[in-house]
Design an enzyme around this catalytic site. Structure first.
Site, PDB file in Angstrom:
ATOM      1  N   LYS A 130      28.449  39.792  41.784  1.00 27.39           N
ATOM      2  CA  LYS A 130      28.651  39.520  40.327  1.00 27.39           C
ATOM      3  C   LYS A 130      30.002  39.069  40.267  1.00 27.39           C
ATOM      4  O   LYS A 130      30.787  39.707  40.693  1.00 27.39           O
ATOM      5  CB  LYS A 130      28.268  40.545  39.267  1.00 27.39           C
ATOM      6  CG  LYS A 130      28.379  39.973  37.843  1.00 27.39           C
ATOM      7  CD  LYS A 130      27.883  40.906  36.878  1.00 27.39           C
ATOM      8  CE  LYS A 130      28.280  40.411  35.443  1.00 27.39           C
ATOM      9  NZ  LYS A 130      27.796  41.354  34.324  1.00 27.39           N
ATOM     10  N   SER A 145      37.402  37.564  41.205  1.00 25.68           N
ATOM     11  CA  SER A 145      37.750  38.026  42.503  1.00 25.68           C
ATOM     12  C   SER A 145      37.899  39.566  42.892  1.00 25.68           C
ATOM     13  O   SER A 145      38.914  39.821  43.637  1.00 25.68           O
ATOM     14  CB  SER A 145      39.052  37.325  42.782  1.00 25.68           C
ATOM     15  OG  SER A 145      38.716  35.490  42.874  1.00 25.68           O
ATOM     16  N   ARG A 146      37.359  40.249  42.270  1.00 24.07           N
ATOM     17  CA  ARG A 146      37.337  41.973  42.125  1.00 24.07           C
ATOM     18  C   ARG A 146      38.884  42.360  41.717  1.00 24.07           C
ATOM     19  O   ARG A 146      39.207  43.488  42.303  1.00 24.07           O
ATOM     20  CB  ARG A 146      37.156  42.290  43.756  1.00 24.07           C
ATOM     21  CG  ARG A 146      35.736  42.066  44.007  1.00 24.07           C
ATOM     22  CD  ARG A 146      34.710  42.768  43.044  1.00 24.07           C
ATOM     23  NE  ARG A 146      33.237  42.648  43.249  1.00 24.07           N
ATOM     24  CZ  ARG A 146      32.549  41.778  42.829  1.00 24.07           C
ATOM     25  NH1 ARG A 146      33.033  40.752  41.776  1.00 24.07           N
ATOM     26  NH2 ARG A 146      31.203  41.601  43.142  1.00 24.07           N
ATOM     27  N   LEU A 147      39.512  41.493  41.253  1.00 22.14           N
ATOM     28  CA  LEU A 147      40.946  41.987  40.743  1.00 22.14           C
ATOM     29  C   LEU A 147      40.970  42.494  39.351  1.00 22.14           C
ATOM     30  O   LEU A 147      41.384  41.890  38.413  1.00 22.14           O
ATOM     31  CB  LEU A 147      42.070  40.544  40.681  1.00 22.14           C
ATOM     32  CG  LEU A 147      42.059  40.196  42.296  1.00 22.14           C
ATOM     33  CD1 LEU A 147      43.292  38.985  42.029  1.00 22.14           C
ATOM     34  CD2 LEU A 147      42.748  41.360  43.086  1.00 22.14           C
ATOM     35  N   HIS A 148      39.907  43.515  39.149  1.00 26.78           N
ATOM     36  CA  HIS A 148      39.693  44.049  37.755  1.00 26.78           C
ATOM     37  C   HIS A 148      41.173  44.563  36.983  1.00 26.78           C
ATOM     38  O   HIS A 148      41.778  44.982  37.752  1.00 26.78           O
ATOM     39  CB  HIS A 148      38.666  44.949  37.888  1.00 26.78           C
ATOM     40  CG  HIS A 148      37.508  44.707  38.970  1.00 26.78           C
ATOM     41  ND1 HIS A 148      36.919  43.468  38.365  1.00 26.78           N
ATOM     42  CD2 HIS A 148      36.885  45.254  40.022  1.00 26.78           C
ATOM     43  CE1 HIS A 148      35.734  43.253  39.286  1.00 26.78           C
ATOM     44  NE2 HIS A 148      35.871  44.480  40.290  1.00 26.78           N
TER      45      HIS A 148
END
Length: 220
Positions: free
Chosen positions: A18, A198-201
């Site tokens: 996601k 990009s999973r850079l939460h």
């Protein structure tokens, strides 16, 4: 590896992906007080009509050092902490009596947000528990007497029979059971998680340091 008759999802779940792109969480656009930040996010979850915005996972640890979780509903909060109600003789009640520390987690999937809260747990006052108990629907008040929460019972008929017995005994005015009441988690740490691309939460942690809240960013 044999999947023991599991559905096909068991072999493909690792491929689920996601992209989180709904919002952002920055130091400049967040409150210095974590309870105010929590208040804002909870209100936004309610306004967005996400499913069960008041549901939270409660984690406790027993005398055997093993953790356990369950879903409970937040019933109040202020600067003192987060409040929920339960049977004090339940597994969570007994574990909190022996180890009065817990962790809470809210997961508002539609908003791509998680809030984690950790701290010491205490019982709310008898007056607070009485007031909330009297605000509950009648069947919920009878249910608090009828259910020996977390104990083994022979079948649903036990609950039905108990409810009928206590209903006949108390009619429209059941008192609060002595084994039922509120807990308050007094926060020592908050973490606010906002999904990002990009999973850079975004992860902002607040920790209590000598009575003051320190806000810091954690790597995702």
């Amino acid at each position: 590896m044999h999947n023991g008759g599991m559905s096909q999802i068991s072999s493909s779940i690792a491929d689920l992906r996601k992209s989180y792109e709904r919002a952002e969480l920055s130091e400049d656009a967040s409150h210095a007080n974590p309870m105010q930040q929590f208040d804002q996010w909870l209100q936004e979850a309610v306004n967005a009509q996400v499913p069960e915005p008041n549901a939270m996972t409660l984690a406790t640890v027993g005398a055997d050092q093993r953790p356990s979780t369950r879903i409970v509903l937040i019933k109040g909060y202020d600067e003192r902490g987060i409040v929920w109600y339960t049977n004090y003789d339940s597994r969570k009640g007994r574990e909190l009596a022996g180890n009065p520390f817990a962790a809470l987690q809210f997961h508002w999937v539609d908003l791509e947000r998680v809030v984690r809260i950790e701290g010491r747990v205490e019982k709310v006052s008898a007056e607070e528990s009485d007031a909330y108990f009297q605000s509950r629907p009648l069947d919920s008040r009878i249910g608090a007497w009828a259910s020996p929460q977390s104990q083994v019972i022979s079948g649903r008929s036990v609950l039905v029979a108990n409810a009928a017995r206590y209903g006949a005994q108390f009619l429209l005015s059941p008192p609060r059971p002595p084994h039922w009441g509120g807990f308050r988690l007094v926060p020592e740490r908050f973490e606010f998680w906002q999904g990002r691309k990009s999973r850079l939460h975004d992860r902002l942690r607040y920790r209590l340091d000598n009575g003051q809240w320190t806000r810091e960013r954690l790597a995702p």
